[in-house]
Design an enzyme around this catalytic site. Structure first.
Site, short mmCIF file in Angstrom:
data_model
loop_
_atom_site.label_atom_id
_atom_site.label_comp_id
_atom_site.label_asym_id
_atom_site.label_seq_id
_atom_site.Cartn_x
_atom_site.Cartn_y
_atom_site.Cartn_z
N ASP A 162 -3.21 2.85 -10.56
CA ASP A 162 -4.47 3.60 -10.53
C ASP A 162 -4.62 4.71 -11.59
O ASP A 162 -5.55 4.71 -12.36
CB ASP A 162 -4.66 4.24 -9.16
CG ASP A 162 -4.53 3.22 -8.03
OD1 ASP A 162 -3.93 2.16 -8.24
OD2 ASP A 162 -5.02 3.51 -6.93
N GLU A 385 6.31 4.45 -0.07
CA GLU A 385 5.43 3.80 -1.03
C GLU A 385 6.00 3.93 -2.45
O GLU A 385 6.02 2.98 -3.22
CB GLU A 385 4.04 4.46 -0.95
CG GLU A 385 2.98 3.81 -1.83
CD GLU A 385 1.61 4.48 -1.69
OE1 GLU A 385 1.51 5.53 -1.02
OE2 GLU A 385 0.65 3.95 -2.26
C1 9YW Z 1 -6.39 0.72 -4.39
C2 9YW Z 1 -2.12 -0.73 -1.82
C3 9YW Z 1 -2.58 -0.34 -3.22
C4 9YW Z 1 -1.68 -0.98 -4.29
C5 9YW Z 1 -1.94 -0.38 -5.67
C6 9YW Z 1 -1.84 1.13 -5.56
C7 9YW Z 1 -2.88 1.62 -4.57
C8 9YW Z 1 -5.29 1.76 -4.32
O1 9YW Z 1 -2.57 1.07 -3.30
O2 9YW Z 1 -4.16 1.27 -4.99
O3 9YW Z 1 -7.43 0.90 -3.77
O4 9YW Z 1 -6.21 -0.31 -5.00
O5 9YW Z 1 -2.01 1.73 -6.82
O6 9YW Z 1 -1.01 -0.88 -6.61
O7 9YW Z 1 -1.90 -2.34 -4.32
O8 9YW Z 1 -0.76 -0.49 -1.64
#
Ligand code: 9YW
Length: 412
Positions: A162, A385
Site C-alpha cells: 500500500d 501481520e
Molecule cells: C487493502 C489484507 C491486505 C493485504 C495487502 C496489505 C493490506 C489493504 O492488507 O492491504 O485494502 O488491500 O497491504 O497486501 O493483502 O491482508
C-alpha cells in the site's frame, strides 16, 4: 522452539479465520476475502486439510469478472467495520460477487499447483476446473496491465504494498480534490503510527472514486491513468505464476503456446525494471522515472527465475544491516520507518517467496538463513501481520492468516 505447539497455533488461526469456504486475513481489521491472502491460506490448508485448500481457491475464482479479472477483495457478507466497502467501490453488476474494482498479486496459480502436489490424483479434476479461470486472469493482466512486458498497477492497493516509497512520486502528483469526508476504520483496529497516513488515504479513496466514475472499464481506466506504476511485485509474481500455469497446462494436456509467449514478454519486461545500480525497482510510467528504491519486491527476481549478482550483494548487506531481514524498504534510507506498514517492516510472505526463489536458483545457504530468521520471528513474536526489522516486535494485526500459512508451508 516448540514446533508442534506452533503448528497447532497456526492451524488454529487458519480455522479461526475461516468464514466457510474462504478465510479472512485477520478478524476485525480485514473482514473479507483478500485475493493473495486467500491463495496463501490455501497453501497453508494444503499442509493438513487439502479439501479445505481447494475450497479456498474455488471461492476465490468464484468472484471472477467476465473480463477475467479476479478482484482484490470479495465482499461475501456485509461488515460495517471495514472502509471502503462495496458501496464506495460501486462495482455492482461487474462480477458474480460484490467486490473491489482492482486486483492483487497473482500467486493463486502457484498455490493451486502446490495444492495439487499435495493431492495429485483426487485433485486433478479440481485443478482442471481452476485452470481456465486462472489462465483468463493472467490473460487479463497481459491485455490490460502490461506495458513493454512490465505489469503496472493502477492503485497502490493493487500491488499489495500500500504505502511503499515506490509510489511516492506518483502519489505526490495526485491532487485528491473533491474526495470528501470519510471515516477510516483501519486506525480504530491498529495503532495509526503503523498505518498509511491521511495524505495516502485521501489518494487511495480518490483513485477508487475515479474508477467508480469510469465504471471500472478497462480501456477507460488505461486512458490517462493518474497512477500508473510498473511494479516488480506484480511483474515477478506474474512471471512465476505463468511458469506454474505452463506446468499446469502440461499436466492437463492443454496447449501452452500462449503462456510461453507471456513468459517471454514478462522476462523482457522484468529486465527493464533493473535500474542503474542493478536493483529492480518500480517505474512511474507517467514520467518514465525509476523509483530508485530497494524494496522487498526487488528480491523477488529469483522467484521469477532471474539471476542477479547485484541483488545477491544487496541481500547480503540487508542481512548485515538489520537484526531481522528483509525490511520492506531499505534500512538507512530517508524513507525507512520500522513500524509503518510497507515502509520498513518485515512481511513474512515476501520473505517466503524470496526464500523459495533463492533455494530454486542454487542459493541454498541464503534461503536457509532467511527461512530460519522468519521462523525465529514468528516463534518469538507470534503470527503478526508484519514485524519491526530492528526489534522483531510484532506490528499491525495479530493472528494473521498468511503468517500462519507460511509457517506451516515453508518456515517451520
Ligand atoms: C487493502 C489484507 C491486505 C493485504 C495487502 C496489505 C493490506 C489493504 O492488507 O492491504 O485494502 O488491500 O497491504 O497486501 O493483502 O491482508
Amino acid at each position: 522452539m516448540d514446533v508442534t505447539a506452533l503448528d497447532q497455533q497456526a492451524r488454529k488461526i487458519l480455522r479461526g479465520n475461516d468464514r466457510g469456504g474462504y478465510t479472512v486475513p485477520t478478524d476485525g481489521l480485514y473482514p473479507y476475502q483478500w485475493n493473495w491472502d486467500s491463495a496463501f491460506a490455501a497453501w497453508g490448508f494444503a499442509q493438513f486439510d487439502v479439501e479445505r485448500a481447494w475450497a479456498e481457491l474455488e471461492t476465490l475464482v468464484s468472484g471472477q469478472w467476465s473480463n477475467g479479472m479476479i478482484p482484490h477483495i470479495l465482499f461475501h457478507k456485509p461488515d460495517p467495520g471495514y472502509f471502503p466497502g462495496p458501496d464506495v467501490w460501486g462495482t455492482e453488476g461487474k462480477g458474480p460477487v460484490l467486490s473491489s474494482g482492482i486486483t492483487q498479486p497473482p500467486v493463486a496459480a502457484t498455490f493451486a499447483l502446490a495444492t495439487h502436489e499435495a493431492d495429485p490424483e483426487a485433485g486433478l479434476p479440481r485443478l482442471r476446473a481452476l485452470y481456465p479461470k486462472l489462465r483468463d486472469w493472467h490473460r487479463w493482466f497481459m491485455t490490460w496491465r502490461c506495458e513493454d512486458g512490465m505489469i503496472f498497477v493502477t492503485h497502490p492497493w493493487e500491488a499489495g504494498r500500500d504505502n511503499c516509497p515506490d509510489w511516492d512520486t506518483a502519489m505526490a502528483a495526485i491532487d485528491p480534490v473533491g474526495v470528501g469526508e470519510y471515516t477510516r476504520r483501519d486506525t480504530s483496529h491498529v495503532d495509526p503510527a503503523m498505518r498509511p497516513t491521511k495524505e495516502d488515504y485521501d489518494r487511495y479513496i480518490w483513485l477508487v472514486q475515479r474508477g467508480k466514475r469510469l465504471g471500472w472499464d478497462d480501456a477507460a481506466m488505461a486512458d490517462d491513468m493518474p497512477f500508473k506504476v510498473a511494479d516488480p511485485t506484480m511483474t515477478f509474481i506474474l512471471l512465476r505464476a505463468c511458469r506454474d500455469l505452463g506446468r499446469m497446462a502440461d499436466l492437463l494436456g492443454e496447449d501452452r503456446a500462449e503462456i510461453d509467449g507471456w513468459i517471454d514478454r514478462l522476462t523482457e519486461g522484468a529486465g527493464r525494471l533493473r535500474n542503474g545500480k542493478g536493483v529492480f525497482d518500480a517505474i512511474n510510467l507517467n514520467t518514465g522515472a525509476h523509483s530508485g528504491h530497494l524494496s522487498c519486491a526487488s528480491y523477488l527476481c529469483w522467484y521469477a527465475g532471474i539471476e542477479s549478482e547485484d541483488m545477491l550483494a544487496c541481500l547480503d548487506k540487508a542481512f548485515e544491516d538489520t537484526p531481522y531481514t528483509i525490511p520492506s524498504h531499505a534500512f538507512g534510507t530517508e524513507e525507512f520507518n520500522p513500524k509503518r506498514y510497507w515502509r520498513g517492516p518485515i512481511w513474512g510472505i515476501l520473505n517466503t517467496l524470496t526464500g523459495i526463489g533463492l533455494a530454486e536458483m542454487g542459493h541454498e545457504d541464503r534461503a536457509a538463513r532467511l527461512r530460519r530468521a522468519t521462523a525465529d520471528l514468528i516463534a518469538e513474536h507470534g503470527f503478526a501481520e508484519y514485524f519491526d526489522p530492528l526489534t522483531g516486535e510484532p506490528a499491525g494485526g495479530g493472528t494473521f492468516t498468511w503468517t500462519a500459512a507460511i509457517w506451516l508451508a515453508w518456515a517451520s
